[in-house]
Scaffold this motif. Structure first.
Motif, PDB file in Angstrom:
ATOM      1  N   ILE A   1      25.606  -1.919 -19.205  1.00  0.00           N
ATOM      2  CA  ILE A   1      25.132  -3.075 -18.762  1.00  0.00           C
ATOM      3  C   ILE A   1      26.039  -3.494 -17.678  1.00  0.00           C
ATOM      4  CG2 ILE A   1      24.636  -5.584 -19.344  1.00  0.00           C
ATOM      5  CD1 ILE A   1      24.391  -4.368 -22.352  1.00  0.00           C
ATOM      6  N   VAL A   2      25.392  -3.766 -16.562  1.00  0.00           N
ATOM      7  CA  VAL A   2      26.062  -4.341 -15.315  1.00  0.00           C
ATOM      8  C   VAL A   2      25.674  -5.471 -14.845  1.00  0.00           C
ATOM      9  CG1 VAL A   2      26.752  -3.544 -12.942  1.00  0.00           C
ATOM     10  CG2 VAL A   2      26.323  -1.748 -14.414  1.00  0.00           C
ATOM     11  N   ILE A   3      26.502  -6.354 -14.885  1.00  0.00           N
ATOM     12  CA  ILE A   3      26.328  -7.893 -14.558  1.00  0.00           C
ATOM     13  C   ILE A   3      27.052  -8.264 -13.075  1.00  0.00           C
ATOM     14  CG2 ILE A   3      26.543 -10.283 -15.074  1.00  0.00           C
ATOM     15  CD1 ILE A   3      25.696  -9.357 -17.815  1.00  0.00           C
ATOM     16  N   SER A   4      26.320  -8.807 -12.187  1.00  0.00           N
ATOM     17  CA  SER A   4      26.825  -9.232 -10.856  1.00  0.00           C
ATOM     18  C   SER A   4      26.320 -10.669 -10.527  1.00  0.00           C
ATOM     19  CB  SER A   4      26.459  -8.204  -9.825  1.00  0.00           C
ATOM     20  OG  SER A   4      26.759  -6.827 -10.077  1.00  0.00           O
ATOM     21  N   GLY A   5      26.824 -11.264  -9.726  1.00  0.00           N
ATOM     22  CA  GLY A   5      26.448 -12.267  -8.978  1.00  0.00           C
ATOM     23  C   GLY A   5      27.871 -12.815  -8.277  1.00  0.00           C
TER      24      GLY A   5
ATOM     25  N   PRO B   1      33.249  -5.620 -23.581  1.00  0.00           N
ATOM     26  CA  PRO B   1      33.530  -5.873 -22.172  1.00  0.00           C
ATOM     27  C   PRO B   1      34.393  -4.477 -21.453  1.00  0.00           C
ATOM     28  CG  PRO B   1      35.027  -7.193 -23.380  1.00  0.00           C
ATOM     29  CD  PRO B   1      34.006  -6.409 -24.382  1.00  0.00           C
ATOM     30  N   SER B   2      34.119  -3.935 -20.713  1.00  0.00           N
ATOM     31  CA  SER B   2      35.039  -3.330 -19.759  1.00  0.00           C
ATOM     32  C   SER B   2      36.002  -3.947 -18.975  1.00  0.00           C
ATOM     33  CB  SER B   2      34.040  -2.312 -18.561  1.00  0.00           C
ATOM     34  OG  SER B   2      34.877  -1.846 -17.691  1.00  0.00           O
TER      35      SER B   2
ATOM     36  N   VAL C   1      34.991   2.998 -20.117  1.00  0.00           N
ATOM     37  CA  VAL C   1      33.433   2.992 -20.268  1.00  0.00           C
ATOM     38  C   VAL C   1      32.970   4.243 -20.978  1.00  0.00           C
ATOM     39  CG1 VAL C   1      31.382   3.409 -18.767  1.00  0.00           C
ATOM     40  CG2 VAL C   1      33.090   1.954 -17.854  1.00  0.00           C
ATOM     41  N   ALA C   2      33.367   5.535 -20.470  1.00  0.00           N
ATOM     42  CA  ALA C   2      32.894   6.870 -21.125  1.00  0.00           C
ATOM     43  C   ALA C   2      33.070   6.796 -22.723  1.00  0.00           C
ATOM     44  CB  ALA C   2      33.303   8.071 -20.323  1.00  0.00           C
TER      45      ALA C   2
ATOM     46  N   VAL D   1      28.499  -1.175 -23.375  1.00  0.00           N
ATOM     47  CA  VAL D   1      29.444  -1.665 -22.415  1.00  0.00           C
ATOM     48  C   VAL D   1      29.231  -2.349 -21.299  1.00  0.00           C
ATOM     49  CG1 VAL D   1      31.348  -0.739 -21.230  1.00  0.00           C
ATOM     50  CG2 VAL D   1      30.541   0.635 -23.043  1.00  0.00           C
ATOM     51  N   VAL D   2      29.918  -3.660 -21.203  1.00  0.00           N
ATOM     52  CA  VAL D   2      29.332  -4.548 -20.100  1.00  0.00           C
ATOM     53  C   VAL D   2      30.238  -4.571 -19.107  1.00  0.00           C
ATOM     54  CG1 VAL D   2      28.820  -7.127 -19.635  1.00  0.00           C
ATOM     55  CG2 VAL D   2      28.325  -6.098 -22.068  1.00  0.00           C
ATOM     56  N   LEU D   3      29.811  -4.147 -17.783  1.00  0.00           N
ATOM     57  CA  LEU D   3      30.802  -4.309 -16.658  1.00  0.00           C
ATOM     58  C   LEU D   3      30.358  -5.594 -15.824  1.00  0.00           C
ATOM     59  CD1 LEU D   3      31.075  -1.343 -17.335  1.00  0.00           C
ATOM     60  CD2 LEU D   3      30.498  -0.744 -14.909  1.00  0.00           C
TER      61      LEU D   3
END
Ligand code: ADP
Ligand code: 5GP
Length: 208
Positions: free
Chosen positions: A26-30, A53-54, A109-110, A119-121
């Motif tokens: 899961i990739v979160i940006s902003g 969380p990563s 991650v892996a 896994v949340v990035l």
């Protein structure tokens, strides 16, 4: 284009492993100040998914209250460069163009995806594009504010950056907001409770 580096991930392909044992990315940006940290804290506490969380690495200095290994792996520029040259990053970028590097370590991650974790990035737009090259099925979510003016108010109220640093972040924010459409989902963090609910709904809808 800022300096960038995006190494190949390990050869094992967690997303192609047996369906039950496979985790999610899961990739979160902003933009800085959109409320990602605040929202994610609530998401970890309230969303019923095996989220982890990563923890990114960075060369920026810790803010008051930030803990090494929890908020970030705080590295010296030399140590960051060494790991970068060693191919330890899934992606890394100089996010604000002023010498501070940020990156996702492969080790965050892996192995966790392989163990079935979600896994949340929390990374920037350039990082997301690099990650999608390796994990095209990643779930991407963009957290946005109602306006750049509100971002300015939040960053000023947070009081962790100088005015010059805030101006730089607002400039990056304008560019990032223009990229929001690259993301599968967009969540506007105007009212915190509503934004948390929306995030959890998105995760739930992708859970089966
Ligand atoms: P980011 O991690 O995206 O940089 P933060 O979570 O640190 O952003 O939030 C920036 C500031 O805005 C913090 O002071 C936080 O308390 C505040 N904030 C976060 N979400 C909201 C919201 N929905 N309404 C008002 N203030 C908020
Ligand atoms: P901050 O200094 O406010 O903690 O983070 C600044 C920016 O760096 C945020 O936009 C955040 O998403 C981004 N960032 C944090 N970690 C990483 C990372 O590992 N990789 C990339 N590309 N960006 C990151």
């Amino acid at each position: 284009m800022p300096d960038a580096d995006s190494a190949k991930p390990n050869d094992d392909k967690p997303q192609e492993a047996g369906a039950r044992a496979t985790g999610k990315l899961i990739v979160i940006s902003g933009p800085s100040g959109a409320g990602k940290t605040t929202l994610l804290k609530r998401m970890y506490a309230e969303c019923p998914a095996p989220l982890v969380p990563s923890v990114s690495a960075t060369t920026r200095k810790p803010r008051p209250g930030e803990v090494d290994g929890v908020d970030y792996h705080f590295l010296t520029p030399d140590e960051f460069r060494r790991r970068r040259e060693n191919g330890e990053f899934l992606e890394c970028f100089e996010v604000y163009g002023r010498g501070d590097w940020y990156g996702t370590l492969q080790s965050e991650v892996a192995p966790r995806l392989k163990a079935g974790k979600w896994v949340v990035l929390e990374i920037d737009v350039q990082g997301t594009i690099a990650v999608l090259e390796h994990y095209p099925d990643a779930l991407t979510i963009f957290v946005q504010p109602e306006s750049v003016e509100e971002l300015d108010r939040r960053l000023t109220a947070r009081g962790t950056e100088t005015r010059a640093a805030i101006e730089r972040r607002l400039e990056v924010a304008r560019r990032e907001l223009a990229e929001a459409e690259r993301y599968r989902y967009r969540v506007t963090n105007d009212e915190l409770d509503a934004a948390v609910t929306r995030l959890c709904e998105i995760l739930k809808s992708c859970g089966s």
